[in-house]
Design an enzyme around this catalytic site. Structure first.
Site, PDB file in Angstrom:
ATOM      1  N   ASP A  34     -33.749   6.672 -16.243  1.00 35.94           N
ATOM      2  CA  ASP A  34     -35.022   6.032 -16.601  1.00 35.94           C
ATOM      3  C   ASP A  34     -35.172   5.830 -18.110  1.00 35.94           C
ATOM      4  O   ASP A  34     -36.180   5.290 -18.562  1.00 35.94           O
ATOM      5  CB  ASP A  34     -36.221   6.803 -16.011  1.00 35.94           C
ATOM      6  CG  ASP A  34     -36.125   8.294 -16.222  1.00 35.94           C
ATOM      7  OD1 ASP A  34     -35.164   8.743 -16.888  1.00 35.94           O
ATOM      8  OD2 ASP A  34     -37.005   9.027 -15.748  1.00 35.94           O
ATOM      9  N   GLY A  48     -37.563  17.611 -19.692  1.00 35.25           N
ATOM     10  CA  GLY A  48     -38.960  17.508 -20.103  1.00 35.25           C
ATOM     11  C   GLY A  48     -39.213  18.215 -21.419  1.00 35.25           C
ATOM     12  O   GLY A  48     -38.288  18.527 -22.164  1.00 35.25           O
ATOM     13  N   HIS A  79     -31.658  21.192 -19.737  1.00 40.54           N
ATOM     14  CA  HIS A  79     -31.880  20.777 -21.129  1.00 40.54           C
ATOM     15  C   HIS A  79     -32.371  21.996 -21.892  1.00 40.54           C
ATOM     16  O   HIS A  79     -33.335  22.631 -21.475  1.00 40.54           O
ATOM     17  CB  HIS A  79     -32.970  19.718 -21.217  1.00 40.54           C
ATOM     18  CG  HIS A  79     -32.509  18.358 -20.854  1.00 40.54           C
ATOM     19  ND1 HIS A  79     -32.275  17.974 -19.568  1.00 40.54           N
ATOM     20  CD2 HIS A  79     -32.235  17.273 -21.639  1.00 40.54           C
ATOM     21  CE1 HIS A  79     -31.874  16.712 -19.561  1.00 40.54           C
ATOM     22  NE2 HIS A  79     -31.842  16.262 -20.799  1.00 40.54           N
ATOM     23  N   GLU A  95     -33.161  21.278 -27.573  1.00 37.78           N
ATOM     24  CA  GLU A  95     -33.444  20.014 -28.266  1.00 37.78           C
ATOM     25  C   GLU A  95     -34.532  20.240 -29.314  1.00 37.78           C
ATOM     26  O   GLU A  95     -34.537  19.628 -30.370  1.00 37.78           O
ATOM     27  CB  GLU A  95     -33.873  18.936 -27.266  1.00 37.78           C
ATOM     28  CG  GLU A  95     -32.686  18.417 -26.466  1.00 37.78           C
ATOM     29  CD  GLU A  95     -33.074  17.444 -25.361  1.00 37.78           C
ATOM     30  OE1 GLU A  95     -32.295  16.542 -25.104  1.00 37.78           O
ATOM     31  OE2 GLU A  95     -34.148  17.604 -24.762  1.00 37.78           O
TER      32      GLU A  95
HETATM   33 ZN   LIG Z   1     -31.185  14.615 -21.690  1.00 38.68          ZN
END
Ligand SMILES: [Zn+2]
Length: 254
Positions: free
Chosen positions: A14, A179, A208, A211
């Site tokens: 997406d 997210g 994830h 980040e």
């Molecule tokens: Zn990612």
């Protein structure tokens, strides 16, 4: 660089929708947008200077309502994704997305201010699988998917696990947690439960982490960091293909 075969293991379906497709689908569905040209739309949907992860994620709300809940659009973005990757020289790709964020039925809450419809998260996975499979046939590359749990929606995570189980022989290779990492996952035991169940059921897991935020975010990472979720035999074939192309593999992340 695009002359040599590539393997891409981390790309968000997406987040990789063609701008032209967004404009086209919006027109078909009668959705009015604040942008009408490709360049205006690029400005609306992308970031051109560094910002926070939260700001970056907010961009999704500019366009997700265009494709969410629309069967043709969901299948189309998956199919076109494979075409794009094939043109870039990718021979194997794993793409990830949240089935719940593209659904408009059997999901609480329904995202992007959509009206209730009949596209369930299960239907979304089915449509994406169809698009990817058709793309694989037409563009002669391998495309698999990873289903994302969303940090802010722990009540979806067990459903994501069930979808991973249901479709593990139909192109879904792993479960992810995506997210906004500024949310503390320790406060959401349902994510942990889903990951523990996934392990018991032999579902590959990634997450994830790191980040944004401190090392503690990475520490939340539950038995992840094992990329490329192809079965061993297929992975070997892929490596041989790369080996043949490059002569040797200096740095592999498998
Ligand atoms: Zn990612």
């Amino acid at each position: 660089m695009f002359n040599d075969p590539q393997v891409e293991l981390h790309v968000h379906l997406d987040g990789a929708i063609r701008i032209e497709t967004l404009l086209d689908v919006a027109k078909r569905r009668g959705i009015t947008l604040p942008a009408t040209t490709v360049s205006e739309m690029i400005k609306l949907c992308t970031v051109d200077k560094p910002g926070t992860l939260t700001e970056f994620l907010n961009k999704f709300s500019q366009y997700m309502h265009i494709v969410a809940g629309d069967r043709d659009a969901i299948k189309r973005i998956a199919y076109e994704f494979v075409e794009t990757k094939a043109k870039e020289g990718v021979i194997y790709v794993e793409t990830r997305y949240s089935p719940h964020l593209l659904a408009n039925c059997d999901v609480e809450p329904i995202s992007w201010n959509q009206k209730r419809g009949d596209v369930t998260p299960d239907k979304v996975v089915h449509l994406v699988n169809e698009g990817l499979k058709q793309g694989e046939r037409d563009f002669k590359i391998k495309a698999r998917s990873i289903l994302c749990c969303m940090r802010h929606m722990p009540n979806w995570s067990m459903e994501v696990l069930e979808l991973c189980k249901k479709y593990q022989n139909h192109g879904v290779v792993a479960m992810d947690l995506a997210g906004d990492e500024s949310l503390n996952c320790k406060a959401f035991p349902l994510h942990r439960k889903a990951y523990e169940e996934a392990e018991k059921n032999g579902i590959h897991r990634t997450v994830h982490a790191g980040e944004v935020g401190p090392a503690s975010v990475v520490k939340e990472n539950i038995n992840a960091a094992k990329s490329c979720f192809l079965p061993e035999k297929e992975k070997k074939e892929l490596l041989n293909q790369l080996y043949g192309a490059y002569g040797m593999i200096k740095d592999t992340c498998f």
